[in-house]
Every structure is written in C-alpha cells, then in structure tokens.
Design a protein around this motif. Structure first.
Motif, PDB file in Angstrom:
ATOM      1  N   LEU A   1       0.834  -1.194   0.000  1.00 36.95           N
ATOM      2  CA  LEU A   1       0.000   0.000   0.000  1.00 36.95           C
ATOM      3  C   LEU A   1       0.870   1.246   0.000  1.00 36.95           C
ATOM      4  CD1 LEU A   1      -2.710  -1.121   2.581  1.00 36.95           C
ATOM      5  CD2 LEU A   1      -2.877  -1.107   0.092  1.00 36.95           C
ATOM      6  N   ALA A   2       0.471   2.222  -0.820  1.00 37.38           N
ATOM      7  CA  ALA A   2       1.314   3.389  -1.062  1.00 37.38           C
ATOM      8  C   ALA A   2       0.904   4.590  -0.209  1.00 37.38           C
ATOM      9  CB  ALA A   2       1.225   3.781  -2.539  1.00 37.38           C
ATOM     10  N   ASP A   3       1.857   5.508  -0.057  1.00 35.75           N
ATOM     11  CA  ASP A   3       1.628   6.883   0.391  1.00 35.75           C
ATOM     12  C   ASP A   3       1.373   7.056   1.879  1.00 35.75           C
ATOM     13  OD1 ASP A   3       1.900   7.687  -2.271  1.00 35.75           O
ATOM     14  OD2 ASP A   3      -0.247   7.435  -2.662  1.00 35.75           O
ATOM     15  N   PHE A   4       1.568   6.013   2.680  1.00 35.09           N
ATOM     16  CA  PHE A   4       1.501   6.201   4.121  1.00 35.09           C
ATOM     17  C   PHE A   4       2.767   6.910   4.607  1.00 35.09           C
ATOM     18  CE2 PHE A   4      -1.549   2.842   3.597  1.00 35.09           C
ATOM     19  CZ  PHE A   4      -2.430   2.957   4.664  1.00 35.09           C
ATOM     20  N   PRO A   5       2.675   7.711   5.661  1.00 35.85           N
ATOM     21  CA  PRO A   5       3.904   8.157   6.318  1.00 35.85           C
ATOM     22  C   PRO A   5       4.721   6.934   6.728  1.00 35.85           C
ATOM     23  CG  PRO A   5       2.003   9.344   7.179  1.00 35.85           C
ATOM     24  CD  PRO A   5       1.465   8.240   6.310  1.00 35.85           C
ATOM     25  N   GLU A   6       6.012   7.032   6.634  1.00 37.17           N
ATOM     26  CA  GLU A   6       6.871   5.880   6.850  1.00 37.17           C
ATOM     27  C   GLU A   6       6.612   5.212   8.196  1.00 37.17           C
ATOM     28  OE1 GLU A   6       9.536   2.896   6.268  1.00 37.17           O
ATOM     29  OE2 GLU A   6       8.736   4.304   4.789  1.00 37.17           O
ATOM     30  N   LEU A   7       6.372   6.002   9.222  1.00 42.63           N
ATOM     31  CA  LEU A   7       6.218   5.412  10.559  1.00 42.63           C
ATOM     32  C   LEU A   7       4.997   4.500  10.650  1.00 42.63           C
ATOM     33  CD1 LEU A   7       3.807   6.803  12.569  1.00 42.63           C
ATOM     34  CD2 LEU A   7       5.234   8.787  12.158  1.00 42.63           C
ATOM     35  N   GLU A   8       3.996   4.699   9.789  1.00 45.61           N
ATOM     36  CA  GLU A   8       2.762   3.930   9.907  1.00 45.61           C
ATOM     37  C   GLU A   8       2.940   2.456   9.521  1.00 45.61           C
ATOM     38  OE1 GLU A   8      -0.054   4.925  11.125  1.00 45.61           O
ATOM     39  OE2 GLU A   8       0.140   7.105  11.154  1.00 45.61           O
ATOM     40  N   TYR A   9       3.946   2.147   8.727  1.00 47.21           N
ATOM     41  CA  TYR A   9       4.082   0.787   8.216  1.00 47.21           C
ATOM     42  C   TYR A   9       4.500  -0.218   9.288  1.00 47.21           C
ATOM     43  CZ  TYR A   9       3.641   2.474   3.397  1.00 47.21           C
ATOM     44  OH  TYR A   9       3.180   3.026   2.224  1.00 47.21           O
ATOM     45  N   GLY A  10       5.189   0.224  10.336  1.00 48.48           N
ATOM     46  CA  GLY A  10       5.789  -0.733  11.264  1.00 48.48           C
ATOM     47  C   GLY A  10       5.297  -0.668  12.690  1.00 48.48           C
TER      48      GLY A  10
END
Length: 432
Positions: free
Chosen positions: A317-326
């Motif tokens: 999934l694209a375009d999330f702020p980086e911190l949201e992925y982990g």
C-alpha cells in the motif's frame, strides 16, 4: 449517557481487572478491507491477536463505505461489522467500535455528501449531524445484543477536522463541540443502552490553545476518558527515546485527564499508544513498550491499554507516512514482533489480578486560565512549563497526580482523590 456531572462521594476506588487489547488493523487491504470483506482473513487476523492473550479489539468501519449517502446506511456493511464482532467473540475478544472514520493514519475518510459541491460543516450542519446520529445509532443497535460489544467510540480523533493544522477545517466553537459530542453520545446510547460509549480526541484537545474540543469535554462526557499517547508530538524530539517524559508520556496524559474529571474514580482508557519510528527505532520498540505500559499501569483508575496497532501495514500500500508501516504488534503475515512479545507477557502477568496501584498523594497544580475553555493549555504540551515540571518531578521519583489550580485548596476534592500535598510549578526548580 454518562456525563460525569455529579461528583462521586469519597471512597475507595472500585476494584478493576485491567484490560489489554489492540486496535485492529486488517492484514489484507488495511481498512479498505471493508470493500472486499473476507471473513476468513478476518478470522485469521483475530486468531493472531487472541494468540497474544489480548481480550479486546477496537475496530474501524470506514464512514463513506458504511454511509455513502446521508440516507443510506448499507445493510450489508452493517452485517459485516456484526460478523466481525461475532468472529471476535468466538476467540474471546470483546469489541469496541469507532463510528465516524473520519481520520486514520494520515488519511481522511469523509463521505461525498459532506464535501466539495456538498460541503457542509460536519459538526454544525443540521442535516449532517442528523445523519451522523442515525449512523451511530444504527451501528450500536446492530451490536446491542452481542455480549462482547463493549460500546461505541464516536470517532477516531475526529477533532482534527475542527481546527488547524487540518488543511480545510470545519471550524466551530467550544460550545458547538460540546453540543455535538453530547448528541453523538446520546445516539450511541439510544442504539445500545448501558454500554461504555465514549469519544476520543488527539492531543490538540489537551495541548493546543483555542482548540474547540477541550480537556473538560474529554474528562466529563461519556462513560470513560480516552487518551491517545504519541511521543512524536515533540516529546521524544525534546527528551529523547529513553527520557523520563517520553517513557511516561502515556502516564502523564492519564494523570492530566483526572484533574478535570468530576468523578475521582472515572476510568481512563489508554486507547492508543504506539512506538513510532524513527524516534523509537524498531530495535528499541520492545523496551519502549515495556517502559510505557509499566508506567501507565502505575496510574490508579486505568481501565486498560489498547496498543496501536495489531498488525503492520502492508508495503504493497502506497503513500503512508513511513512510521505507519511498522507500528504493529504482529507483522503483516501475522508473526509476533518483539513488542508483541512484551505485550503478551504483560497480559499474562496481569491476568485475573486486581489493579490497585498506590494512590498518588502528591499533586502538581496546573493553571490553564480556567478549566472549561483552558485558554492557556499549551503549558501542558511538551516544552510547556507544566509539562516539564511534571516530568522533572517524575524523574526525581515523585509520582505526581495533577490538580486544577482552582481546586488546589479544595479540601473535599483533594480528600476524594487521596491528595495530601499540592506543589506548584514554581516549586519545581528549572532543569530539576
């Protein structure tokens, strides 16, 4: 509806067993999973959450998916929400439902009938508000007979739509915000009487001067006070990953909220807390989780801790702020991460135990220029005089409660909370 307007008589705090849960982030499609709902995938996600020993989830219908037209609340979407709740029950998980989504992980989800050519203020337009009431009532009523339904949260940090820094805010007054909250909570109560219905704001309500949603509303409206603790708000930047203020930020918000509560035993729910990179690197997420939860558990009146979030966001999934992925306790393929192992261990340690930490008998008085509107509430924000004094006392080993300056000499109020000593910011040496 519980409004907390009557002060409770002094007495011992009720015995509570702590609740531990997770904000459910589906592994397939994130919250867009409602568009392609797959109950087998949901069951597998819930299996992995239950495998951590947790006892509840907070779930997020997407408002535009469930109510795409003001007079259309999709029956199939509501059925899917009930199916999710039933799947959770089969795994021993209770369910809280956030209604108005609203805002999630930097994305806004507003139905088309509130924007552009149909732009209307979502807090004050009579037709929009009536539509919201019916939506919340409908969701609550659909779950009212489910024993594992905890109740509704009005929405996820929906206060962000009301003020800066939102790029297109629906501006309202404090009085309008209060009336809107009362109407939304009453709608939830009509749908499911007697459940734990509440509302939840991001920390502008606590820290931002002039913000229309206030601490008084958070601490007095609804069945419990919800706090969302995120240290990327300037706390970790100022104090570092292992700073006292950083590791106690959740505890600070819990205690801060109690200054405004009329009921000295009002429950406080740490409804969101997470370990955001890069301020909290992945290699340090477990230690931050350990410290944050331990410090929160040292707060009397805590209802429970609900971690953000259950599963990582897929890199597809694209375009999330980086911190949201982990931020998950589990990976996107449902493997337990170190922070998840910490939560599982803490949950097991507290299973069946009564939560009764020592009373915080020393309080720090907070002066925000008046409890109702709190025009100077920025003193409570990271870098503010009150915030820094509370952190300094905590670093010295004091366990400070918080009391409103106007109640600092109210003997009945202090006795009801077990406070025997009141300090002021001026009593705390700078840099202490």
């Amino acid at each position: 509806m519980h409004d907390g307007n009557a002060a409770s008589a002094p007495g011992p705090a009720p015995l509570r067993t702590l609740r531990f849960g997770a904000n459910y982030t589906p592994t397939r499609g994130w919250f867009h999973h409602w568009l392609d709902f797959d109950l087998d995938e949901v069951r597998a996600d819930l299996d992995s959450i239950a495998g951590l020993g947790l006892d509840h989830v907070r779930v997020f219908p997407l408002w535009p998916v469930f109510q795409p037209n003001r007079t259309l609340i999709r029956p199939r979407a509501v059925e899917q929400l009930v199916a999710l709740a039933d799947a959770a029950a089969d795994r021993g998980l209770d369910v809280n439902v956030d209604g108005l989504q609203g805002h999630l992980s930097s994305f806004d989800f507003l139905p088309a009938w509130t924007g552009t050519w149909h732009r209307r203020n979502i807090f004050s337009d009579p037709q929009v508000v009536a539509g919201q009431e019916e939506y919340l009532r409908t969701l609550a009523a659909a779950l009212a007979d489910r024993p594992n339904f905890l109740g509704m949260t009005v929405g996820n940090e929906i206060n962000q739509f009301s003020d800066d820094p939102h790029p297109s805010p629906d501006r309202i007054t404090r009085e309008q915000a209060g009336r809107w909250l009362e109407r939304m909570l009453a709608a939830c109560e009509r749908g499911a009487p007697g459940r734990m219905h509440l509302h939840a704001e991001y920390d502008a309500a606590w820290y931002q001067d002039g913000h229309p949603f206030t601490v008084a509303q958070a601490a007095r409206l609804g069945a419990a006070t919800a706090v969302h603790s995120w240290v990327f708000n300037g706390t970790a930047q100022r104090h570092g990953r292992t700073g006292t203020a950083t590791e106690h930020h959740a505890a600070y918000l819990i205690e801060l909220s109690k200054a405004w509560a009329r009921d000295p035993h009002r429950p406080v729910w740490l409804q969101e807390v997470g370990a955001p990179a890069p301020l909290i690197g992945p290699e340090h997420a477990a230690s931050f989780t350990e410290a944050t939860v331990a410090n929160a558990l040292d707060c009397p009146g805590l209802w429970g801790v609900t971690w953000w979030c259950s599963h990582d966001v897929s890199r597809e999934l694209a375009d999330f702020p980086e911190l949201e992925y982990g931020l998950g306790l589990l990976t996107n393929d449902r493997r337990t991460k170190p922070a998840g192992e910490v939560i599982a261990r803490i949950t097991e340690e507290w299973r069946g135990r009564e939560h009764r930490p020592a009373v915080r008998s020393t309080a720090l008085a907070v002066d925000v220029g008046g409890a109702e509107s709190a025009p100077n509430r920025s003193v409570c924000a990271p870098g503010g005089a009150f915030f820094e004094a509370w952190a300094a006392l905590t670093a010295r080993g004091v366990r400070p409660a918080v009391v409103l300056a106007e109640l600092a000499e109210d003997a009945e109020h202090l006795a009801a909370r077990g406070i025997t000593e009141v300090l002021h910011v001026s009593d705390v040496p700078a840099g202490a």
